[in-house]
Design an enzyme around this catalytic site. Structure first.
Site, PDB file in Angstrom:
ATOM      1  N   ALA A  65       0.866  -1.176   0.000  1.00 52.26           N
ATOM      2  CA  ALA A  65       0.000   0.000   0.000  1.00 52.26           C
ATOM      3  C   ALA A  65       0.905   1.229   0.000  1.00 52.26           C
ATOM      4  O   ALA A  65       2.065   1.160   0.412  1.00 52.26           O
ATOM      5  CB  ALA A  65      -0.884  -0.016   1.237  1.00 52.26           C
ATOM      6  N   GLY A 108       0.537  -4.992   0.914  1.00 49.94           N
ATOM      7  CA  GLY A 108      -0.662  -5.033   0.079  1.00 49.94           C
ATOM      8  C   GLY A 108      -0.415  -5.673  -1.279  1.00 49.94           C
ATOM      9  O   GLY A 108      -1.346  -6.210  -1.888  1.00 49.94           O
ATOM     10  N   GLU A 111      -0.699  -9.295  -0.632  1.00 51.22           N
ATOM     11  CA  GLU A 111      -2.123  -9.563  -0.380  1.00 51.22           C
ATOM     12  C   GLU A 111      -2.930  -9.543  -1.676  1.00 51.22           C
ATOM     13  O   GLU A 111      -3.846 -10.346  -1.858  1.00 51.22           O
ATOM     14  CB  GLU A 111      -2.666  -8.535   0.621  1.00 51.22           C
ATOM     15  CG  GLU A 111      -2.053  -8.712   2.014  1.00 51.22           C
ATOM     16  CD  GLU A 111      -2.364  -7.574   2.951  1.00 51.22           C
ATOM     17  OE1 GLU A 111      -2.044  -6.413   2.612  1.00 51.22           O
ATOM     18  OE2 GLU A 111      -2.920  -7.822   4.034  1.00 51.22           O
ATOM     19  N   GLU A 131       4.599  -5.134   7.094  1.00 50.94           N
ATOM     20  CA  GLU A 131       3.846  -4.082   7.794  1.00 50.94           C
ATOM     21  C   GLU A 131       4.348  -3.848   9.219  1.00 50.94           C
ATOM     22  O   GLU A 131       4.326  -2.727   9.723  1.00 50.94           O
ATOM     23  CB  GLU A 131       2.351  -4.437   7.839  1.00 50.94           C
ATOM     24  CG  GLU A 131       1.627  -4.264   6.515  1.00 50.94           C
ATOM     25  CD  GLU A 131       1.632  -5.497   5.637  1.00 50.94           C
ATOM     26  OE1 GLU A 131       2.475  -6.401   5.857  1.00 50.94           O
ATOM     27  OE2 GLU A 131       0.798  -5.564   4.711  1.00 50.94           O
TER      28      GLU A 131
HETATM   29  C1  HXC Z   1       5.015   4.447  -1.208  1.00 56.47           C
HETATM   30  C2  HXC Z   1       6.909   3.495  -2.063  1.00 56.47           C
HETATM   31  C3  HXC Z   1       6.555   2.244  -1.506  1.00 56.47           C
HETATM   32  C4  HXC Z   1       5.336   2.153  -0.778  1.00 56.47           C
HETATM   33  C5  HXC Z   1       8.440   2.028  -2.520  1.00 56.47           C
HETATM   34  N1  HXC Z   1       8.087   3.311  -2.671  1.00 56.47           N
HETATM   35  N2  HXC Z   1       7.542   1.359  -1.801  1.00 56.47           N
HETATM   36  N3  HXC Z   1       6.148   4.578  -1.904  1.00 56.47           N
HETATM   37  N4  HXC Z   1       4.602   3.273  -0.666  1.00 56.47           N
HETATM   38  N5  HXC Z   1       4.895   1.027  -0.251  1.00 56.47           N
HETATM   39  C6  HXC Z   1       8.827   4.364  -3.386  1.00 56.47           C
HETATM   40  C7  HXC Z   1      10.028   4.849  -2.629  1.00 56.47           C
HETATM   41  O1  HXC Z   1       9.643   5.781  -1.658  1.00 56.47           O
HETATM   42  C8  HXC Z   1      10.875   5.445  -3.739  1.00 56.47           C
HETATM   43  O2  HXC Z   1      10.376   6.704  -4.108  1.00 56.47           O
HETATM   44  C9  HXC Z   1      10.588   4.523  -4.897  1.00 56.47           C
HETATM   45  O3  HXC Z   1       9.356   3.846  -4.592  1.00 56.47           O
HETATM   46  C10 HXC Z   1      11.669   3.463  -5.067  1.00 56.47           C
HETATM   47  O4  HXC Z   1      11.829   2.782  -3.841  1.00 56.47           O
HETATM   48  P1  HXC Z   1      13.248   2.634  -3.105  1.00 56.47           P
HETATM   49  O5  HXC Z   1      12.948   2.400  -1.661  1.00 56.47           O
HETATM   50  O6  HXC Z   1      14.167   3.750  -3.448  1.00 56.47           O
HETATM   51  O7  HXC Z   1      13.776   1.291  -3.795  1.00 56.47           O
HETATM   52  P2  HXC Z   1      14.745   0.174  -3.182  1.00 56.47           P
HETATM   53  O8  HXC Z   1      15.842   0.820  -2.379  1.00 56.47           O
HETATM   54  O9  HXC Z   1      15.084  -0.724  -4.305  1.00 56.47           O
HETATM   55  O10 HXC Z   1      13.858  -0.622  -2.108  1.00 56.47           O
HETATM   56  C11 HXC Z   1      12.731  -1.354  -2.551  1.00 56.47           C
HETATM   57  C12 HXC Z   1      11.850  -1.766  -1.318  1.00 56.47           C
HETATM   58  C13 HXC Z   1      11.512  -0.512  -0.503  1.00 56.47           C
HETATM   59  C14 HXC Z   1      12.638  -2.776  -0.461  1.00 56.47           C
HETATM   60  C15 HXC Z   1      10.620  -2.459  -1.883  1.00 56.47           C
HETATM   61  O11 HXC Z   1      10.987   0.490  -1.387  1.00 56.47           O
HETATM   62  C16 HXC Z   1      10.493  -0.763   0.568  1.00 56.47           C
HETATM   63  O12 HXC Z   1      10.805  -1.304   1.618  1.00 56.47           O
HETATM   64  N6  HXC Z   1       9.230  -0.344   0.345  1.00 56.47           N
HETATM   65  C17 HXC Z   1       8.178  -0.448   1.308  1.00 56.47           C
HETATM   66  C18 HXC Z   1       7.690  -1.868   1.399  1.00 56.47           C
HETATM   67  C19 HXC Z   1       6.579  -2.002   2.453  1.00 56.47           C
HETATM   68  O13 HXC Z   1       6.807  -1.710   3.638  1.00 56.47           O
HETATM   69  N7  HXC Z   1       5.371  -2.420   2.042  1.00 56.47           N
HETATM   70  C20 HXC Z   1       4.236  -2.549   2.932  1.00 56.47           C
HETATM   71  C21 HXC Z   1       3.457  -1.276   2.924  1.00 56.47           C
HETATM   72  S1  HXC Z   1       2.158  -1.304   4.145  1.00 56.47           S
HETATM   73  P3  HXC Z   1      11.093   8.099  -3.633  1.00 56.47           P
HETATM   74  O14 HXC Z   1      10.380   9.119  -4.470  1.00 56.47           O
HETATM   75  O15 HXC Z   1      10.790   8.232  -2.187  1.00 56.47           O
HETATM   76  O16 HXC Z   1      12.532   7.931  -3.936  1.00 56.47           O
HETATM   77  C22 HXC Z   1       0.924  -2.169   3.428  1.00 56.47           C
HETATM   78  C23 HXC Z   1      -0.327  -2.296   4.253  1.00 56.47           C
HETATM   79  C24 HXC Z   1      -1.443  -2.990   3.515  1.00 56.47           C
HETATM   80  O17 HXC Z   1       1.012  -2.660   2.345  1.00 56.47           O
HETATM   81  C25 HXC Z   1      -2.745  -2.901   4.269  1.00 56.47           C
HETATM   82  C26 HXC Z   1      -3.484  -1.644   4.011  1.00 56.47           C
HETATM   83  C27 HXC Z   1      -4.898  -1.653   4.574  1.00 56.47           C
END
Ligand code: HXC
Length: 257
Positions: A65, A108, A111, A131
């Site tokens: 998400a 997400g 999921e 998460e």
């Molecule tokens: C918003 C995101 C994002 C996310 C990546 N980006 N994941 N933006 N939401 N979930 C953005 C980054 O901010 C960045 O933009 C660009 O995408 C590239 O990501 P990087 O982090 O620079 O890439 P990398 O170093 O290769 O790392 C990849 C990654 C990391 C390991 C996937 O991005 C990461 O950990 N992302 C979050 C993963 C996560 O926690 N997902 C769960 C979300 S909570 P900028 O512009 O900032 O450089 C969820 C809840 C669901 O899903 C339930 C809801 C009801």
């Protein structure tokens, strides 16, 4: 319809939905949720579409998400205006959906893949429910579908530590249908989708519904559902055709009736 976060294309009897927010690794925001559900429902309503492929990019199926969109939300926002409420409609599609996953399928994104019927993974795929690292828990089915897919202990380890697992481990755990070399992922997804789309559409719907019952109900109820759905296929022209084709030693030509 023009979409801003996804690409949509119909190729023969297969509907393709490609997540397209490369700047955010296909993170799912309110707009993309609405668009994915809208496009999938349109394909589901189209009798010419017999299977749907949902995919992302080489780098990410979806990295979760959209954290930037969620960061400032309060309890009441999530409770009253759940941006993911319409995912329920995605689960009600009759048409089989194949997730073709390369790169990150996290939170997400994982999921969303688990809401599909088949998960094809590139050898680059990475799955997880991170998460917990953000101070939240999975919110669109992760704590429920992951244990059903991989068992209680594997699911608990993934959800509680937030670690990511690779494609091979995911296949061993039962989270993915099959792993293929990254360069062949879309080709293989097309092949699987076309294979399904060539079957009788109402029979495919019946099979999908019966498989869903296996995830949602008791064995007794599921068996009762299956028996009814099985018997109902004998009301179709396609059952007559399928069995006649077998006896005639020829390929069946289903009319989806
Ligand atoms: C918003 C995101 C994002 C996310 C990546 N980006 N994941 N933006 N939401 N979930 C953005 C980054 O901010 C960045 O933009 C660009 O995408 C590239 O990501 P990087 O982090 O620079 O890439 P990398 O170093 O290769 O790392 C990849 C990654 C990391 C390991 C996937 O991005 C990461 O950990 N992302 C979050 C993963 C996560 O926690 N997902 C769960 C979300 S909570 P900028 O512009 O900032 O450089 C969820 C809840 C669901 O899903 C339930 C809801 C009801």
């Amino acid at each position: 319809t023009h979409y801003t976060t996804i690409l949509v294309e119909k190729r023969g009897r297969v509907g393709w939905i490609t997540l397209n927010r490369p700047e955010a690794l296909n993170a799912l925001n309110a707009a993309s949720v609405a668009e994915i559900v809208d496009a999938a429902k349109a394909f589901d309503d189209d009798a010419e579409v017999g299977a749907i492929v949902l995919t992302g990019s080489d780098r990410a199926f979806a990295a979760g998400a959209d954290i930037k969109e969620m960061a400032d939300k309060q309890y009441v926002d999530m409770f009253l205006n759940d941006p993911f409420a319409s995912w329920g409609d995605f689960g009600k599609l009759r048409t089989p959906v194949i997730a073709a996953v390369a790169g990150y399928a996290l939170g997400g994104g994982c999921e969303l893949a688990m809401m599909c019927d088949i998960i094809l993974a590139a050898d680059t795929a990475k799955f997880g429910q991170p998460e917990i690292n953000l101070g939240v828990i999975p919110g669109i089915g992760g704590t429920q579908r992951l244990p059903r897919a991989v068992g209680k202990y594997k699911a608990a380890e993934l959800v509680l530590t937030g670690r990511t697992m690779g494609a091979e481990e995911a296949e061993r755990a039962g989270l993915v249908s099959r792993v293929v070399p990254a360069g062949e992922l879309l080709e293989e997804a097309a092949r699987v989708a076309e294979t399904i789309a060539a079957k009788s559409l109402p029979v495919v719907y019946a099979a999908k519904h019966a498989l869903q019952a296996a995830q949602e109900t008791t064995l007794e109820e599921g068996l009762r559902f299956e028996k009814q759905a099985f018997a109902a296929t004998f009301a179709l022209d396609d059952q007559t055709e399928g069995m006649a084709a077998f006896r005639g030693k020829r390929a069946a030509e289903f009319t989806h009736r």
